[in-house]
Every structure is written in C-alpha cells, then in structure tokens.
Design a protein around this motif. Sequence first.
Motif, short mmCIF file in Angstrom:
data_model
loop_
_atom_site.label_atom_id
_atom_site.label_comp_id
_atom_site.label_asym_id
_atom_site.label_seq_id
_atom_site.Cartn_x
_atom_site.Cartn_y
_atom_site.Cartn_z
N ILE A 216 48.54 -54.27 10.16
CA ILE A 216 47.40 -55.20 10.12
C ILE A 216 47.67 -56.40 11.00
O ILE A 216 46.81 -56.86 11.77
N THR A 217 48.90 -56.93 10.92
CA THR A 217 49.27 -58.09 11.74
C THR A 217 49.19 -57.75 13.23
O THR A 217 48.68 -58.54 14.04
N ASN A 218 49.68 -56.57 13.60
CA ASN A 218 49.61 -56.15 15.00
C ASN A 218 48.18 -55.96 15.48
O ASN A 218 47.84 -56.30 16.63
N ALA A 219 47.34 -55.40 14.60
CA ALA A 219 45.94 -55.19 14.98
C ALA A 219 45.23 -56.52 15.21
O ALA A 219 44.47 -56.68 16.19
N PHE B 208 44.69 -61.85 20.99
CA PHE B 208 45.55 -62.30 22.08
C PHE B 208 45.63 -61.34 23.25
O PHE B 208 46.45 -61.53 24.14
N GLU B 209 44.80 -60.29 23.24
CA GLU B 209 44.79 -59.37 24.38
C GLU B 209 43.44 -59.42 25.07
O GLU B 209 42.39 -59.60 24.44
N TYR B 210 43.45 -59.24 26.37
CA TYR B 210 42.22 -59.23 27.17
C TYR B 210 42.11 -57.88 27.87
O TYR B 210 43.07 -57.41 28.49
N GLU B 211 40.96 -57.28 27.78
CA GLU B 211 40.72 -55.98 28.41
C GLU B 211 39.88 -56.17 29.66
O GLU B 211 38.86 -56.87 29.62
N THR B 212 40.24 -55.57 30.74
CA THR B 212 39.47 -55.63 31.97
C THR B 212 39.21 -54.22 32.46
O THR B 212 40.08 -53.34 32.32
N PRO B 213 38.03 -53.95 32.96
CA PRO B 213 37.74 -52.58 33.42
C PRO B 213 38.56 -52.21 34.65
O PRO B 213 38.89 -53.06 35.49
N ARG B 214 38.89 -50.94 34.72
CA ARG B 214 39.65 -50.45 35.86
C ARG B 214 38.72 -50.27 37.06
O ARG B 214 37.61 -49.77 36.94
N GLN B 215 39.17 -50.71 38.22
CA GLN B 215 38.40 -50.59 39.44
C GLN B 215 39.11 -49.69 40.44
O GLN B 215 40.34 -49.76 40.58
N VAL B 216 38.32 -48.88 41.12
CA VAL B 216 38.85 -47.97 42.13
C VAL B 216 38.24 -48.35 43.47
O VAL B 216 37.02 -48.36 43.62
N LEU B 217 39.06 -48.67 44.44
CA LEU B 217 38.58 -49.02 45.78
C LEU B 217 38.38 -47.74 46.58
O LEU B 217 39.33 -47.02 46.86
#
Length: 420
Positions: free
Chosen positions: A5-8, A14-23
Amino acid sequence: MKNQITNALSDFFFEYETPRQVLVRNRRVGVVCRLIQLGVLAYIIGWVFIYEKGYQSTDTAVSSVFTKMKGVGYTNVSGSERVWDVADYVFPPQGDSSFVVMTNYIITEGQKMGKCPELKGKHNCNSDSDCEGGSFKRQMTGVCVEGTKTCEVLAWCPVEDDHNIPDPPLLMSAENYTLFIKNSVTFPLFGVTRSNLVEGIDADYISKCLHDPKKAPLCPIFRLGDIVKLSGFSFETIARVGGAIGIVVDWTCNLDVDVKHCKPQYNFHGLYGNPAETDKARASVGYNFRYAKHYMEDRIQKRTLLKVFGIRFDIIVQSLARKFDIIPTLTAIGSGVGIFGVATVVCDLVLLYLLPKREFYKNMKFKYTDTHTQQDSESLGLDTSVYYTLDANARQAQGTDQSNDPDSEAGSTETEVSKK
C-alpha cells in the motif's frame, strides 16, 4: 500488505508518466503533418481570431426608437379639396417604431346605422327566400330589394363600395414627406450608451440635412420616396395598394477603439414582396385597413369610413458590440491547440495502415507483453525491468539483428545499463 500500500501511494504521488514518442523520418508523412498543422494554424488565426473575433466578448443592446413625420398632402376629389397633415395620414399617431403612412384611400361619407340594399353584384336575389338571415357575411333582413335585385342588409348605410381603387394614388405627395428617427442604445455588459445623433449631428445640421447613403449616411432624416427607392420598389406602385418596408438601424461596434467610432448604419428592405414579381402573381397584394370617424348630426350617430392604403414602416434595431476579454481569448487558444492533435491522429493512421512498412512502425509504436514472460520474471524473483534487460542482452548475444527485429530494445537497453 502495508508495504504494498505504501509503495502504491508513493508511486501515485511521486511518479510522473510521459507518453512514449517515436521519431519517424518519412518525407510523405512529414509533409502531411506540416500541411495539416499549417491548415489548423490558418484556421485559428484567420477564422477564429481575425474573422470571428474570438478574442473578444460580445453584447447586444437595449434600444428605444422615437419617430416623427413631417409633410402636408393635398387632394382634389370630384371638386372637393382637402389638405392632409400628420394627424390625418399617420397611424398610430404616437411616434412608435412601427407605423403606417396613408398613400391612398376610399372614403364613404355620411354613413348611419339602418337598412339598405347591398351593392350590385353582391348577394344577388330574385325573391325574399334568397336572402335568408345568416347566409352571408352581413346581417340580412330577409328582404330582396326589387330595384337592385340584391338583399337588404342591416349595416352602416350606404354600404362601402371598394371595387375601384384610385389610380394614380390620391396622396402621391407622400413621396416628399420626411421621417425623423431618434434611436438610443445601451450595451449593459460594457456600460456604453450611444445615440444615432452622434458627434457632429447637431440641431443646425439636422435642420439642413437629408439622408443619403454616400453623401450624408449619418443624417437621421429620411425622405419617404428615397426609402422606397432604396428598398427596391417604385413609390407609385407601392403607394396605390400599400406595402411594408423595414428600416434596419445597425449598431456593429468594436469597443477596443474609441467609442466615437461606434456609429449606426441604415439599411432598407422591402417587405412587400419581390420587386421583380408582378402584382397579378401574388396571393395577397398591398396593405390596407379601415378607419372610421364618428360624429353626431341631428342627434343621429353617423360616421365617415376610410379604407386606408398605406406603407407600413417597421424600424428594427440590430446591434452587436465587441471588446477584448482574456477568457474567450484563452478559450480560443486552448481549442486551437487541441485541434493540432488532428495532425497526430491522421499521421498515425497513415503510418499504421497505409504505408508499406506499417508493421515495422506498428512494432515501434506499441510494446507487447506476454503473460508467460511476466510469470518467468516473477519465478526468478527479478524485477520486470531487470528481466527485460537480461532478455534483451541474451538476444543480442545470440546475434539478433535490430534490422530484422523492429521491436529490439538493444538501444534502450544499453542506455538503461549505462545509467545503472
């Protein structure tokens, strides 16, 4: 359980998600993307901001209209001369925004309540049985008059004869009458009040001016003949049987500049019908109503009945004021930025479904995980990212070529290992 529970919670906050980009280096897709973005940019700048003024808030006006007619008419019917002033030819006389100016009439004088024969050609009869009460619009007495062969009626006698409309119109002089329009508008949202008597329109100017679309567009005094002409009709035609004309006072103001530039524009619209259409083709021609003047003579109530043909004028105030506002500006910019996403959607469709190497691009864009892979990592007690790193290194050691495996993680794995 507590650690999970603490980890979740820690991961969530405290984590940020960013979409993956493909050039993707592809000329056709790149050109399509830039063309779409250019079109969206042109739409935002040209349509939203320049044409629609999306950076401004709008308000409509609260308006009042006052009118005043001037002019004198003269008629000579069968040697009977008469002068007509404003009190005689304007209905109603209060100076409303909607009124009628009489241009032609049929007069029936000396009517009194009684019994008299109907006009010839109406309610013809040969005997009293043909004149039963309630058979016609007028109240019948049940008597057939021998002299006229028409039914006797209980009505104002003599009955009106409106078969022959005077031609030319009796009050053709109405063409030179003048109309004064005084209009005030208030834009409540912006706290701005304006009148059509704008700067420079003073008493001295009004006493001399006459409205002209080019020479005197702000003059509030209008000649009736000019109004009819500007609406697309012939005054003689519309004066004979009447008609309707709309006078539009248009207040379209940009309050980002000095308020003195907020001035009215006058437009004229014929509501009589199509000017190119002949009267015979119309279902109902003209505008008319009846008006009676009652009086007493020898203790007998009498009246003078006029069937009035005239031009009905409807003065319509049309308004729209605009002024800069940060809220619609940000809304317009935000919606425009959102529309830029159309380019990404279209290009993704081209990459994934239309190009020959669509499977290659699809593998580069999406990552797939197998259930047995996850189970293997859990059985070894390894973290999933570490398991994928080891698996990628093993495949690279076995000679797996990145060109043959579009989903190869060799590059990303090397970066990951170097970081660790």
